[in-house]
Enzyme design. Structure first.
Site, mmCIF file in Angstrom:
data_model
loop_
_atom_site.group_PDB
_atom_site.id
_atom_site.type_symbol
_atom_site.label_atom_id
_atom_site.label_comp_id
_atom_site.label_asym_id
_atom_site.label_seq_id
_atom_site.Cartn_x
_atom_site.Cartn_y
_atom_site.Cartn_z
ATOM 1 N N ASP A 63 10.197 80.298 37.494
ATOM 2 C CA ASP A 63 9.948 81.698 37.807
ATOM 3 C C ASP A 63 8.500 81.822 38.286
ATOM 4 O O ASP A 63 7.738 80.856 38.309
ATOM 5 C CB ASP A 63 10.249 82.580 36.579
ATOM 6 C CG ASP A 63 10.609 84.004 36.981
ATOM 7 O OD1 ASP A 63 11.341 84.679 36.249
ATOM 8 O OD2 ASP A 63 10.149 84.447 38.059
ATOM 9 N N GLU B 80 11.225 94.781 35.000
ATOM 10 C CA GLU B 80 10.722 93.772 34.077
ATOM 11 C C GLU B 80 10.030 94.402 32.860
ATOM 12 O O GLU B 80 10.429 95.475 32.391
ATOM 13 C CB GLU B 80 9.826 92.780 34.838
ATOM 14 C CG GLU B 80 10.590 92.084 35.982
ATOM 15 C CD GLU B 80 9.869 90.911 36.577
ATOM 16 O OE1 GLU B 80 9.913 90.739 37.808
ATOM 17 O OE2 GLU B 80 9.275 90.113 35.825
HETATM 18 C C1 GLC Z 1 10.105 87.778 38.978
HETATM 19 C C2 GLC Z 1 11.380 87.718 38.167
HETATM 20 C C3 GLC Z 1 12.485 86.932 38.809
HETATM 21 C C4 GLC Z 1 12.361 86.979 40.326
HETATM 22 C C5 GLC Z 1 11.065 86.303 40.712
HETATM 23 C C6 GLC Z 1 10.814 86.379 42.236
HETATM 24 O O1 GLC Z 1 8.988 87.736 38.144
HETATM 25 O O2 GLC Z 1 11.259 87.263 36.820
HETATM 26 O O3 GLC Z 1 13.730 87.495 38.365
HETATM 27 O O4 GLC Z 1 13.448 86.289 40.927
HETATM 28 O O5 GLC Z 1 9.933 86.843 40.040
HETATM 29 O O6 GLC Z 1 10.642 87.719 42.633
#
Ligand code: GLC
Length: 575
Positions: free
Chosen positions: A261, A464
């Site tokens: 991530d 988030e």
């Molecule tokens: C974010 C999320 C993830 C996402 C990634 C790219 O922090 O946790 O779900 O796919 O970054 O945007």
């Protein structure tokens, strides 16, 4: 391949941190648009131009290995203005309809590939257990089996029967594993409380609750999986060699690649980047989402291989996994966007599908005296609440911008517009954002009040950990809208726009009818369809609905306000 070319394939960079020439110079293998990462002009044409520019640059490198370009198209192609925005996953969970999910995945893949993109960081196959989590709405349900079935169906829609088809995309089930099982107060990320926290459960529970959706996704053809920010019993998931390699790649036979991530590798050891990189790659991370300082990652991993802290075999394994997927996607044969598909963004067929998804997602929690469906000939309807006439609010987070935002942010139909289009020409629909309607008097001196008041209330957009919330109550302004409409209407219908169940005991008591509408997306008319009987309520709660926050985490509690699977249905005849 040189070591530099191999490590370049393991490097995923956010588009705002790299220009096309540097993709060529550094043999970068993947670029992403983070939440809201649109080109300066947010149009499908501009997306094709941007993505095509990066791809052409990748093809200029020595080996000309095509680029993977990724986005979060988590409820339609939600970064792109004009795209069909579907209900967020919590609403899709309420449909309990895998065929619908597959159709939505298919439509989403068509719109994503129309803009030149071949990789979607979806579906989230998280199994949220605590609705205080700001990512609850990204989960289909607290129920493992429902998440497994719906996640696999959506993935099959995204990837189609043939991953090399130009209108299919690489799916990415996320976030492995246990992201929805973290403990409130265990997060160390900024002022987040539960997002990116610690999943404090034994292995048997982890395997029973959170692992099955990945088994289903692998069986459905998953070729990439994103690893979770969260920890398991104190160890970051990005450092969990047992779960990433022994369990996922070994026991479950996952042959695709693991992507980190956003800068999550750095969290393993905030004081020692070298240690973080070595630990993550050796644990089983194959591609690092290093959104900003990619040079540091490339040089650090190069140094680690030269020192022998990361073996050449581990590098070769990671690169082999990544290249295998690029071949399967047909990228070598068809690397560049096909502008012929641009007309596929936001088609009527996709908008109709989104509207049908809204219809099936709504859950009827109360319907005294069969208040719903309403007659289209109702003489006077008062509609109140900011959320009644706001595409941004009804779409929620991950819409045009990472956090989403209120306002007319993209084309669509608000709930109010749907109501106005549904009623007869003799019906008077009056709207006020705060639900204040001056008394209107009829011929006599008896002030007339509305036959029906519709209060559209709920949460404002978030994404988030920004949405981590301990209280889950409606803001005073929202409660005031309800009170004003209660005073000025014979019958009161409350529509809740939220990313999760909220504490609604008093509003529920006040209302004659109460609908959980979740985050419906751009097709708000789907709500009006059910209010006026164009279609019947069928949605079932995908999460337990608590009566008090002391009951949280709510999954599986005794004596909830409404149990998992609850949902009233309306009668067949029109009124
Ligand atoms: C974010 C999320 C993830 C996402 C990634 C790219 O922090 O946790 O779900 O796919 O970054 O945007």
């Amino acid at each position: 391949m040189t070591l530099a070319e191999k490590i370049g394939q393991m490097t995923l960079v956010e588009k705002n941190s790299i220009n096309p020439e540097d993709v060529t110079a550094n043999d970068i293998g993947a670029v992403l648009s983070g939440g809201g990462g649109s080109p300066s002009k947010n149009s499908p044409e501009a997306w094709v131009e941007m993505v095509g520019g990066y791809q052409e640059a990748a093809l200029q490198s020595r080996l000309g290995i095509p680029l993977l370009y990724g986005v979060d198209a988590v409820h339609g192609h939600n970064n792109v203005k004009g795209a069909a925005i579907f209900p967020h996953n919590i609403g899709l969970g309420a449909t309990q309809n895998p065929e619908l999910l597959e159709q939505i995945g298919r439509a989403t893949a068509v719109e994503v590939t129309a803009t030149g993109i071949d990789w979607n960081y979806a579906p989230a196959v998280t199994v949220p257990q605590d609705i205080r989590w700001g990512r609850t709405y990204e989960g289909y349900s607290e129920d493992t089996e429902l998440v497994s079935v719906l996640g696999a169906a959506y993935l099959e829609g995204l990837q189609g029967g043939d991953l090399s088809d130009p209108q299919t995309v690489l799916a990415t089930p996320k976030h492995f594993v246990g992201d929805g099982g973290t403990t409130w107060g265990s997060s160390n990320t900024g002022d987040y409380q539960i997002d990116q926290g610690d999943t404090q459960i034994d292995e048997a529970t982890l395997r029973a609750v959170h692992l099955p959706p990945y088994q289903a996704a692998i069986e459905a053809g998953a070729q990439s999986i994103m690893v979770s920010f969260s920890s398991w019993n104190g160890t970051k998931m990005h450092a969990q060699q047992y779960l990433l390699t022994a369990v996922l790649k070994g026991e479950l036979g996952f042959a695709g690649f693991l992507v980190s991530d956003w800068e999550a590798v750095d969290q393993i050891n905030p004081n020692d980047y070298y240690d973080s990189v070595v630990t993550a790659i050796n644990a089983g991370i194959d591609m690092n989402m290093v959104p900003h300082n990619y040079e540091r990652f490339v040089s650090t991993l190069t140094h680690a291989v030269e020192k022998g802290d990361v073996s050449q075999e581990r590098i070769d394994d990671a690169v082999r996994r990544i290249l295998t997927v690029k071949f399967a996607l047909g990228l070598f044969e068809r690397p560049l966007p096909n502008p012929d598909h641009l007309t596929q963004v936001g088609t009527d067929a996709h908008l109709d599908l989104a509207r049908e998804a809204v219809r099936q997602s709504l859950v009827l929690l109360k319907n005294d005296d069969d208040t719903l469906p309403l007659s289209k000939e109702t003489p006077l309807i008062f509609v109140g609440g900011e959320a009644a006439d706001d595409i941004g609010i009804q779409s929620g987070g991950w819409t045009i911008e990472w956090q989403g935002k209120a306002g007319n942010i993209t084309p669509g139909t608000t709930i109010l517009e749907g109501i106005e289009a549904a009623v007869s020409e003799d019906t008077n629909v009056r709207f006020n954002r705060i639900g204040r309607f001056e008394r209107i008097t009829d011929a006599g001196d008896n002030p007339a009040i509305a036959d029906v008041g519709i209060a559209v209330v709920g949460e404002r957009p978030y994404a988030e950990g920004v949405g981590d919330n301990a209280d889950l109550i409606l803001a005073d302004g929202e409660l005031a809208v309800i009170d004003r409409l209660r005073e000025s209407s014979e019958r009161l219908v409350i529509i809740l726009i939220s990313g999760r169940p909220l504490i609604i005991n008093e509003p529920l008591e006040t209302a004659d009818a109460f609908v959980a509408a979740w985050l419906p997306g751009t097709e708000g008319a789907g709500v009006a369809d059910l209010l006026f009987g164009e279609a019947l309520f069928s949605g079932k709660l995908p999460y337990t609905w608590p009566r008090d926050i002391i009951q949280l985490p709510a999954a599986g509690i005794e004596d909830p306000l409404f149990p998992l699977g609850f949902g009233l249905e309306t009668q067949t005849e029109d009124k």
